[in-house]
Design a protein around this motif. Structure first.
Motif, PDB file in Angstrom:
ATOM      1  N   GLN A 263      -0.071  -7.551   7.223  1.00  0.00           N
ATOM      2  CA  GLN A 263      -1.403  -7.899   6.731  1.00  0.00           C
ATOM      3  C   GLN A 263      -2.357  -8.326   7.841  1.00  0.00           C
ATOM      4  O   GLN A 263      -3.464  -7.797   7.931  1.00  0.00           O
TER       5      GLN A 263
ATOM      6  N   CYS B  53      -3.278  -5.273   9.937  1.00  0.00           N
ATOM      7  CA  CYS B  53      -4.077  -4.350   9.123  1.00  0.00           C
ATOM      8  C   CYS B  53      -5.538  -4.797   9.080  1.00  0.00           C
ATOM      9  O   CYS B  53      -6.446  -3.997   9.297  1.00  0.00           O
ATOM     10  N   LEU B  54      -5.769  -6.070   8.824  1.00  0.00           N
ATOM     11  CA  LEU B  54      -7.133  -6.589   8.748  1.00  0.00           C
ATOM     12  C   LEU B  54      -7.827  -6.511  10.108  1.00  0.00           C
ATOM     13  O   LEU B  54      -8.971  -6.070  10.200  1.00  0.00           O
TER      14      LEU B  54
ATOM     15  N   CYS C 209       2.264  -8.897   2.408  1.00  0.00           N
ATOM     16  CA  CYS C 209       2.555  -7.784   3.311  1.00  0.00           C
ATOM     17  C   CYS C 209       2.842  -8.301   4.722  1.00  0.00           C
ATOM     18  O   CYS C 209       2.062  -9.096   5.269  1.00  0.00           O
TER      19      CYS C 209
ATOM     20  N   TRP D 144      -6.348   0.695  -3.443  1.00  0.00           N
ATOM     21  CA  TRP D 144      -7.044   0.047  -2.333  1.00  0.00           C
ATOM     22  C   TRP D 144      -8.456   0.582  -2.144  1.00  0.00           C
ATOM     23  O   TRP D 144      -9.191   0.081  -1.301  1.00  0.00           O
TER      24      TRP D 144
ATOM     25  N   CYS E 276      -1.706  -7.589  -1.103  1.00  0.00           N
ATOM     26  CA  CYS E 276      -1.675  -7.654   0.362  1.00  0.00           C
ATOM     27  C   CYS E 276      -1.186  -9.010   0.879  1.00  0.00           C
ATOM     28  O   CYS E 276      -0.740  -9.094   2.026  1.00  0.00           O
ATOM     29  N   ALA E 277      -1.260 -10.035   0.069  1.00  0.00           N
ATOM     30  CA  ALA E 277      -0.914 -11.381   0.536  1.00  0.00           C
ATOM     31  C   ALA E 277       0.514 -11.487   1.050  1.00  0.00           C
ATOM     32  O   ALA E 277       0.793 -12.292   1.938  1.00  0.00           O
TER      33      ALA E 277
ATOM     34  N   LYS F 146      -6.038  -6.825  -3.381  1.00  0.00           N
ATOM     35  CA  LYS F 146      -6.132  -7.922  -2.429  1.00  0.00           C
ATOM     36  C   LYS F 146      -4.959  -8.887  -2.604  1.00  0.00           C
ATOM     37  O   LYS F 146      -4.379  -9.350  -1.611  1.00  0.00           O
TER      38      LYS F 146
ATOM     39  N   CYS G 280       0.823  -1.218   0.000  1.00  0.00           N
ATOM     40  CA  CYS G 280       0.000   0.000   0.000  1.00  0.00           C
ATOM     41  C   CYS G 280       0.851   1.259   0.000  1.00  0.00           C
ATOM     42  O   CYS G 280       0.359   2.340  -0.313  1.00  0.00           O
TER      43      CYS G 280
ATOM     44  N   TRP H  61      -8.388  -3.780   2.982  1.00  0.00           N
ATOM     45  CA  TRP H  61      -7.601  -3.707   4.207  1.00  0.00           C
ATOM     46  C   TRP H  61      -7.152  -5.118   4.551  1.00  0.00           C
ATOM     47  O   TRP H  61      -7.977  -6.026   4.659  1.00  0.00           O
ATOM     48  N   GLY H  62      -5.864  -5.315   4.720  1.00  0.00           N
ATOM     49  CA  GLY H  62      -5.361  -6.633   5.111  1.00  0.00           C
ATOM     50  C   GLY H  62      -5.726  -7.737   4.150  1.00  0.00           C
ATOM     51  O   GLY H  62      -5.930  -8.876   4.540  1.00  0.00           O
ATOM     52  N   GLY H  63      -5.834  -7.407   2.884  1.00  0.00           N
ATOM     53  CA  GLY H  63      -6.126  -8.418   1.869  1.00  0.00           C
ATOM     54  C   GLY H  63      -7.590  -8.775   1.713  1.00  0.00           C
ATOM     55  O   GLY H  63      -7.939  -9.711   0.992  1.00  0.00           O
TER      56      GLY H  63
END
Length: 99
Positions: free
Chosen positions: A57, A60-61, A54, A36, A51-52, A48, A28, A74-76
Protein backbone atom coordinates in the motif's frame (compact mmCIF):
# COMPACT_ATOMS: atom_id res chain seq x y z
CA UNK A 1 7.44 14.97 -6.24
CA UNK A 2 10.00 12.35 -5.32
CA UNK A 3 11.08 12.57 -1.69
CA UNK A 4 14.57 11.94 -0.33
CA UNK A 5 13.35 8.82 1.49
CA UNK A 6 11.28 7.28 -1.30
CA UNK A 7 12.70 7.27 -4.85
CA UNK A 8 10.33 7.56 -7.78
CA UNK A 9 8.31 4.37 -7.98
CA UNK A 10 7.88 2.95 -11.45
CA UNK A 11 4.99 0.58 -12.16
CA UNK A 12 7.47 -2.23 -12.83
CA UNK A 13 8.96 -1.83 -9.35
CA UNK A 14 5.48 -1.97 -7.83
CA UNK A 15 4.63 -5.12 -9.79
CA UNK A 16 7.93 -6.76 -8.81
CA UNK A 17 7.31 -6.01 -5.13
CA UNK A 18 3.70 -7.21 -5.35
CA UNK A 19 4.82 -10.47 -6.95
CA UNK A 20 6.64 -11.32 -3.70
CA UNK A 21 3.27 -11.79 -1.98
CA UNK A 22 0.48 -14.31 -2.33
CA UNK A 23 -2.24 -12.83 -4.58
CA UNK A 24 -4.80 -13.33 -1.82
CA UNK A 25 -2.96 -10.62 0.18
CA UNK A 26 -3.22 -8.12 -2.68
CA UNK A 27 -6.78 -6.77 -2.81
CA UNK A 28 -6.43 -5.32 -6.32
CA UNK A 29 -5.48 -8.76 -7.64
CA UNK A 30 -7.88 -10.80 -5.50
CA UNK A 31 -10.94 -8.66 -6.39
CA UNK A 32 -12.44 -7.22 -9.55
CA UNK A 33 -9.87 -4.66 -10.79
CA UNK A 34 -12.65 -2.36 -11.98
CA UNK A 35 -13.55 -1.73 -8.34
CA UNK A 36 -10.51 0.60 -8.14
CA UNK A 37 -11.93 2.72 -10.97
CA UNK A 38 -15.61 2.58 -9.96
CA UNK A 39 -18.16 5.32 -10.53
CA UNK A 40 -20.13 4.61 -7.36
CA UNK A 41 -18.90 6.43 -4.23
CA UNK A 42 -19.74 3.32 -2.16
CA UNK A 43 -17.58 1.13 -4.41
CA UNK A 44 -14.71 3.63 -4.21
CA UNK A 45 -14.88 3.63 -0.40
CA UNK A 46 -14.93 -0.18 -0.42
CA UNK A 47 -11.80 -0.26 -2.61
CA UNK A 48 -10.06 2.21 -0.30
CA UNK A 49 -10.91 0.04 2.72
CA UNK A 50 -9.56 -3.08 1.01
CA UNK A 51 -6.23 -1.32 0.42
CA UNK A 52 -5.72 -0.82 4.16
CA UNK A 53 -4.38 -4.37 4.61
CA UNK A 54 -2.28 -4.48 1.44
CA UNK A 55 1.43 -5.10 2.03
CA UNK A 56 2.45 -2.80 -0.86
CA UNK A 57 0.00 0.00 0.00
CA UNK A 58 2.62 2.68 0.84
CA UNK A 59 4.64 1.90 -2.29
CA UNK A 60 1.48 1.92 -4.42
CA UNK A 61 0.41 5.35 -3.14
CA UNK A 62 3.89 6.86 -3.47
CA UNK A 63 4.19 5.62 -7.04
CA UNK A 64 0.74 6.86 -8.01
CA UNK A 65 1.53 10.32 -6.66
CA UNK A 66 4.90 10.37 -8.44
CA UNK A 67 3.28 9.30 -11.72
CA UNK A 68 0.37 11.71 -11.18
CA UNK A 69 -2.14 8.96 -11.91
CA UNK A 70 -5.17 10.57 -13.60
CA UNK A 71 -7.81 8.73 -11.55
CA UNK A 72 -8.66 5.69 -9.47
CA UNK A 73 -7.93 4.27 -6.04
CA UNK A 74 -4.20 3.82 -5.49
CA UNK A 75 -2.64 2.87 -2.17
CA UNK A 76 -5.89 3.37 -0.32
CA UNK A 77 -6.49 6.90 -1.58
CA UNK A 78 -8.68 8.26 -4.36
CA UNK A 79 -6.68 10.17 -6.93
CA UNK A 80 -8.00 12.60 -9.49
CA UNK A 81 -5.62 14.38 -11.86
CA UNK A 82 -2.65 13.21 -9.80
CA UNK A 83 -3.90 14.51 -6.45
CA UNK A 84 -5.55 12.83 -3.48
CA UNK A 85 -9.17 13.80 -3.01
CA UNK A 86 -11.09 12.92 0.16
CA UNK A 87 -14.11 11.25 -1.43
CA UNK A 88 -15.94 10.71 -4.66
CA UNK A 89 -19.02 12.83 -5.05
CA UNK A 90 -22.12 11.22 -6.48
CA UNK A 91 -23.32 12.29 -9.90
CA UNK A 92 -25.93 14.99 -10.11
CA UNK A 93 -26.38 18.58 -9.12
CA UNK A 94 -24.33 20.05 -6.28
CA UNK A 95 -26.04 20.86 -2.99
CA UNK A 96 -27.78 24.24 -2.75
CA UNK A 97 -26.77 24.73 0.87
CA UNK A 98 -23.45 24.17 2.62
CA UNK A 99 -23.06 20.70 4.08
Amino acid sequence: MTSILEPEVKLGVLHDRANRYDEDLLPCRANNPELWFAESPADVEFAKALCATCPVQPLCLAGALDRREPWGVWGGQLLLQGKVIPRKRPRGRPRKDAA
